[in-house]
Design a protein around this motif. Structure first.
Motif, mmCIF file in Angstrom:
data_model
loop_
_atom_site.group_PDB
_atom_site.id
_atom_site.type_symbol
_atom_site.label_atom_id
_atom_site.label_comp_id
_atom_site.label_asym_id
_atom_site.label_seq_id
_atom_site.Cartn_x
_atom_site.Cartn_y
_atom_site.Cartn_z
ATOM 1 N N ALA A 12 0.803 -1.221 0.000
ATOM 2 C CA ALA A 12 0.000 0.000 0.000
ATOM 3 C C ALA A 12 0.837 1.273 0.000
ATOM 4 O O ALA A 12 0.471 2.272 -0.631
ATOM 5 C CB ALA A 12 -0.941 0.001 1.212
ATOM 6 N N ASP A 13 1.964 1.267 0.700
ATOM 7 C CA ASP A 13 2.789 2.477 0.753
ATOM 8 C C ASP A 13 3.303 2.868 -0.621
ATOM 9 O O ASP A 13 3.480 4.044 -0.924
ATOM 10 C CB ASP A 13 3.955 2.295 1.740
ATOM 11 N N GLN A 14 3.538 1.864 -1.492
ATOM 12 C CA GLN A 14 3.988 2.147 -2.853
ATOM 13 C C GLN A 14 2.825 2.594 -3.737
ATOM 14 O O GLN A 14 2.961 3.486 -4.573
ATOM 15 C CB GLN A 14 4.633 0.891 -3.462
ATOM 16 N N LEU A 15 1.673 1.975 -3.548
ATOM 17 C CA LEU A 15 0.497 2.329 -4.346
ATOM 18 C C LEU A 15 0.014 3.748 -4.065
ATOM 19 O O LEU A 15 -0.616 4.373 -4.913
ATOM 20 C CB LEU A 15 -0.638 1.342 -4.058
ATOM 21 N N LEU A 16 0.315 4.246 -2.859
ATOM 22 C CA LEU A 16 -0.178 5.571 -2.474
ATOM 23 C C LEU A 16 0.894 6.654 -2.550
ATOM 24 O O LEU A 16 0.759 7.711 -1.944
ATOM 25 C CB LEU A 16 -0.777 5.503 -1.067
ATOM 26 N N LEU A 17 1.940 6.383 -3.316
ATOM 27 C CA LEU A 17 2.942 7.419 -3.576
ATOM 28 C C LEU A 17 2.340 8.483 -4.499
ATOM 29 O O LEU A 17 1.366 8.206 -5.217
ATOM 30 C CB LEU A 17 4.183 6.803 -4.234
ATOM 31 N N PRO A 18 2.902 9.700 -4.512
ATOM 32 C CA PRO A 18 2.334 10.780 -5.342
ATOM 33 C C PRO A 18 2.109 10.409 -6.806
ATOM 34 O O PRO A 18 1.127 10.828 -7.419
ATOM 35 C CB PRO A 18 3.381 11.895 -5.216
ATOM 36 N N GLU A 19 2.996 9.596 -7.366
ATOM 37 C CA GLU A 19 2.883 9.274 -8.787
ATOM 38 C C GLU A 19 1.804 8.229 -9.094
ATOM 39 O O GLU A 19 1.431 8.040 -10.258
ATOM 40 C CB GLU A 19 4.228 8.797 -9.353
ATOM 41 N N THR A 20 1.297 7.528 -8.080
ATOM 42 C CA THR A 20 0.284 6.497 -8.337
ATOM 43 C C THR A 20 -1.027 6.709 -7.587
ATOM 44 O O THR A 20 -2.038 6.093 -7.936
ATOM 45 C CB THR A 20 0.830 5.097 -7.963
ATOM 46 N N ILE A 21 -1.034 7.562 -6.584
ATOM 47 C CA ILE A 21 -2.236 7.711 -5.750
ATOM 48 C C ILE A 21 -3.447 8.203 -6.548
ATOM 49 O O ILE A 21 -4.593 7.830 -6.250
ATOM 50 C CB ILE A 21 -1.967 8.649 -4.545
ATOM 51 N N ALA A 22 -3.214 8.994 -7.593
ATOM 52 C CA ALA A 22 -4.326 9.502 -8.409
ATOM 53 C C ALA A 22 -5.071 8.347 -9.077
ATOM 54 O O ALA A 22 -6.313 8.378 -9.189
ATOM 55 C CB ALA A 22 -3.811 10.479 -9.457
ATOM 56 N N PHE A 23 -4.332 7.327 -9.524
ATOM 57 C CA PHE A 23 -4.968 6.158 -10.140
ATOM 58 C C PHE A 23 -5.831 5.422 -9.117
ATOM 59 O O PHE A 23 -6.947 5.004 -9.410
ATOM 60 C CB PHE A 23 -3.906 5.200 -10.699
ATOM 61 N N VAL A 24 -5.283 5.253 -7.899
ATOM 62 C CA VAL A 24 -6.021 4.554 -6.842
ATOM 63 C C VAL A 24 -7.284 5.322 -6.483
ATOM 64 O O VAL A 24 -8.367 4.737 -6.355
ATOM 65 C CB VAL A 24 -5.129 4.357 -5.595
ATOM 66 N N GLN A 25 -7.153 6.623 -6.328
ATOM 67 C CA GLN A 25 -8.324 7.443 -6.008
ATOM 68 C C GLN A 25 -9.378 7.368 -7.107
ATOM 69 O O GLN A 25 -10.579 7.333 -6.843
ATOM 70 C CB GLN A 25 -7.900 8.892 -5.777
ATOM 71 N N GLY A 26 -8.916 7.330 -8.348
ATOM 72 C CA GLY A 26 -9.830 7.205 -9.482
ATOM 73 C C GLY A 26 -10.590 5.890 -9.434
ATOM 74 O O GLY A 26 -11.800 5.844 -9.717
ATOM 75 N N ILE A 27 -9.900 4.818 -9.065
ATOM 76 C CA ILE A 27 -10.539 3.499 -8.960
ATOM 77 C C ILE A 27 -11.613 3.504 -7.874
ATOM 78 O O ILE A 27 -12.726 3.011 -8.062
ATOM 79 C CB ILE A 27 -9.476 2.413 -8.669
ATOM 80 N N LEU A 28 -11.265 4.086 -6.718
ATOM 81 C CA LEU A 28 -12.196 4.086 -5.586
ATOM 82 C C LEU A 28 -13.466 4.871 -5.895
ATOM 83 O O LEU A 28 -14.544 4.563 -5.375
ATOM 84 C CB LEU A 28 -11.510 4.655 -4.338
#
Length: 432
Positions: A149-165
């Motif tokens: 999770a710490d890698q998935l929520l880095l600045p460069e990837t967190i936007a993708f995760v937020q978009g999915i949610l």
């Protein structure tokens, strides 16, 4: 014990996989995940986190009812690895598993999604792309797991995760897994408003005494030769970690030129090349897999005995994650960090903060040894004797020069006095 809660087919598979008892993280998260609680699971690398979240969540998935479980992976390699494990256990339950990995053929993935797989495992960018195209039925999802999770929520990837949610319903439940609580928790709290149950078994895990931590003092110019020597050791196979991608490429080129069986795993490679490198490494066709921190997360290659840090890692977390490639589930292993006189203190400071004991090791006679080889001691003794001899000779020369200078000064003084006397005799008096 969770074994008694598993289906009969899984109990047989558990035995076939060679497991004796569940790891701490597997035992601790089974009940909360079975009850669909939102949790954060923190446990060291190599402690069985993948099965920890797969076993309880797969049991909740119903065959034939479409996309229900989504697992987000921080890298393509981790996604492929989790897919392999999930397929093995899901087939006993009649479940279909579909990977949505970036870099793979998207058209083929779309065709597979038409089969309505119950379990989807993917990287954030590709999963979000499929959701936008409505190929993934986000409204059906019941559980989302974020691995590393710490890698998935880095600045460069967190936007993708937020978009999915944003595509999911409010009643979906989450589970986050990581090896580093201090990094993961602040990032998780930014995207989840639900109450989090943190299950951290880091301090409960007994220290893995099977892993030895060493450092080898070599000059920068000797690094590639040292890697070549290590590769020739009996039963050697290891991950070789670089801090910089440019240094990795240069080292790989030199090692291949010297016919050392190595391959690289780098972010600038195609998915096919990275997959091939991992396959060759798993099949022991190569002795060293040269990589960066790209491979320090989630990759599980059985029975790899060595991790070599070409230089001191940039962070404590990096050192831990790299080391997690070996010593998995209590297996033995060796970590060797190459240092120079000016970097050894950085390593010692880092390992002290991690409460890890690190010992100097020497490469002698084609093997690593913690005893100072007599050859080194003889060389150092010879060097000391040479220094003393040079110093003694210098001292003698200095004395000789000093004596010679003093003698010349004395002669000059006598000569000056003699000349002065002669001039005095020739000087006429006033009476003359």
């Amino acid at each position: 014990m969770i074994q008694g809660k598993l289906p009969t087919k899984w109990q047989a598979r558990w035995q076939e996989s060679g497991f004796s008892e569940p790891s701490l993280i597997q035992e601790q998260v089974f009940e909360p995940l079975s009850k669909k609680e939102t949790i954060v699971g923190i446990s060291p690398t190599g402690s069985g986190k993948t099965l920890a979240y797969l076993l309880p969540t797969l049991l909740q998935v119903k065959p034939g009812e479409g996309n229900q479980l989504l697992i987000l992976a921080s890298s393509q390699e981790l996604g492929i690895q989790v897919t392999d494990v999930a397929r093995l256990w899901a087939k006993d339950l009649g479940l279909k598993v579909q990977p949505l990995i970036g870099g793979a053929n998207s058209k083929r993935q779309i065709e597979k999604l038409k089969e309505k797989p119950e379990v989807i495992i993917g990287t954030p960018g590709r999963v979000l792309e499929m959701m936008k195209q409505k190929k993934v039925k986000a409204h059906l999802l019941q559980t989302i797991i974020l691995d590393e999770a710490d890698q998935l929520l880095l600045p460069e990837t967190i936007a993708f995760v937020q978009g999915i949610l944003k595509f999911t319903t409010e009643d979906v439940h989450y589970a986050f897994f990581s090896a580093t609580a201090d990094v993961a928790l602040p990032a998780i709290e930014k995207i989840v408003t639900k109450e989090l149950e943190v299950i951290d078994v880091t301090d409960l895990n007994p220290k893995n005494t099977g892993v030895n931590h060493y450092y080898l003092n070599v000059s920068k110019r000797q690094v590639v030769d040292t890697l070549r020597s290590l590769s020739h050791m009996k039963d050697f196979q290891g991950f070789v970690f670089f801090n910089q991608l440019s240094e990795l490429g240069s080292a790989e080129e030199k090692l291949l030129y010297n016919h050392v069986p190595v391959a690289s795993l780098a972010s600038d490679q195609s998915k096919e090349m990275r997959k091939l490198a991992l396959e060759h490494f798993r099949e022991k066709k190569i002795r060293q897999l040269l990589t960066t921190d790209l491979a320090s997360r989630g990759l599980d290659v059985a029975n790899v005995p060595y991790v070599i840090n070409v230089e001191v890692p940039m962070t404590k977390e990096s050192y831990l994650h790299r080391g997690g490639r070996i010593g998995r589930m209590g297996a033995p292993g060796t970590i060797v960090t190459l240092v120079q006189d000016h970097t050894v203190r950085d390593l010692k400071r880092m390992t002290k903060e991690l409460a890890i004991e690190v010992t100097e090791v020497y490469l002698h006679g084609g093997q690593l040894t913690i005893e100072r080889p007599a050859k080194i001691e003889h060389k150092e003794k010879k060097s000391e004797e040479k220094i003393k001899k040079v110093a003694k000779n210098t001292e003698k020369k200095t004395e000789k020069v000093s004596h010679s200078v003093a003698k010349k000064k004395k002669i000059k003084k006598k000569k000056d006095q003699k000349n002065k006397g002669a001039r005095k005799k020739r000087t006429p008096t006033i009476h003359e």
